[in-house]
Design an enzyme around this catalytic site. Sequence first.
Site, short mmCIF file in Angstrom:
data_model
loop_
_atom_site.label_atom_id
_atom_site.label_comp_id
_atom_site.label_asym_id
_atom_site.label_seq_id
_atom_site.Cartn_x
_atom_site.Cartn_y
_atom_site.Cartn_z
CD GLU A 1 -4.05 23.12 8.38
OE1 GLU A 1 -4.13 22.29 9.31
OE2 GLU A 1 -4.73 23.04 7.34
CD GLU B 1 -8.03 19.12 10.65
OE1 GLU B 1 -8.37 20.31 10.64
OE2 GLU B 1 -7.68 18.49 9.64
CG HIS C 1 -8.51 23.56 9.38
ND1 HIS C 1 -9.26 22.58 8.79
CD2 HIS C 1 -9.15 24.74 9.14
CE1 HIS C 1 -10.32 23.13 8.22
NE2 HIS C 1 -10.28 24.43 8.41
CG HIS D 1 -11.15 18.99 8.31
ND1 HIS D 1 -10.16 19.74 7.74
CD2 HIS D 1 -12.04 18.71 7.32
CE1 HIS D 1 -10.43 19.90 6.45
NE2 HIS D 1 -11.57 19.29 6.17
CE1 TYR E 1 -8.40 24.88 -7.05
CE2 TYR E 1 -8.17 22.50 -6.81
CZ TYR E 1 -7.84 23.69 -7.46
OH TYR E 1 -6.97 23.65 -8.50
#
Length: 421
Positions: A391, A183, A330, A180, A372
């Site tokens: 995370e 990030e 992430h 991402h 998902y």
Amino acid sequence: MLKLGSVGSDVAEVQSVLRRMGLDPGAADGEFGPKTQRAVREFQKMFGLTPDGVIGPLTWRILGRYLLGYDIYSVQRGDTFYEIAKKFGADPTLLQAANPGRAPENLMPGTRLNVPYSFDTVATDIPYSYDVLARNVQGLKARYPFLRVGTIGASVLGRTLYVLRMGTGERQVFYNAAHHALEWITSPVLMKFAEEYLKAYALRRQLAGYDVRAMWDECTIWIVPMVNPDGVDLVINGLSPRNPYRDRLIRWNGGSSDFSTDWEANVRGVDLNHNYNAAWRESKQAEAELGITGPGPTRYSGPYPVSEPETRAVVSFTRNHDLRLVMAYHSQGRVIYWNFQNLAPAEAKTIGQSLSRISGYTLDQATGVASYAGYKDWFIQDFRRPGYTIEVGDGKNPLPISQFPQIYGENQGMLLYAATV
Ligand SMILES: [Zn+2]
């Protein structure tokens, strides 16, 4: 040319390296102010350049070596490793590590040596763009030739998807970061880890209680530090006039040309961590419920599973290696996700509990659209081995780089442990 009043990521990178050299350019904020000018003058005096405080081609040529983190030195008659190290302020052991096969007591004049500077290479105080990554990869490779650097493919815009390999052991683990775009702070986490690991290996030192020499023979750590370099570049450096997706990107971004606070996807507007072939149809459905029908900043899973060159590269890399465990990095939330539709093996939870204990992060299972078509989902589904989404940090993406020291401190132990379990 950079001078008083210049702004941007190049300025930040220069400030970062001047600071590591022990000069005082002020905060590495990407703004070339009077303090930075003064530090540049100091730098110029050190190298006998005209101290005008302007970074022109001549100053840049010398400064560029510092951005890479090493010098190239041509051996003179009578030189010894020890004297060369002293001249550059380098650690003699690291100088030897950077030049394998060169006998310290019998240096041939004219031999070219890579001389590592006394400070670390990986920048941990500035926005971590693809250019910084590329320089840091080159720097680590020169300083630690036993690091293997390769590529797993290229991004939509042709940027290299670097892969680093540390160790030669049978137990293989794979860590990746920056699926991402917002990030990007996860990229320097893995790069800093690589630098610490390589340095500990070279110096025969323990790292946080781990015997890196023993680990090197027992495990192989694979790192892809930036899965989505095009997206990261868009977030950090803005939309280039030369970007072939320029008009479409603005449209996909709701008419705005500011990508710095919302853009997670790649340059085709596909959210790479919703593009894997694991409950991809459910992801599509969840998207429709959110009103997402096409490319955009986040959550669009693509026209079909693994439609993007970045995810294709990660999938084929994963298939071609016998990976014991994977961790996908992430931000944010200080959470570790460990399961996917109850397909994770029993040990995945136990290992997850240890990771949680080591980092202080909460162990959890993702639900809803976040659960998902992610990389760890696909890995768990297809291989039934431990796979985690980590995370890091707390707050709103992109997390400020000022959080780096804390985030790194929370993650180094996990990165070591996960390779040994
Ligand atoms: Zn993410």
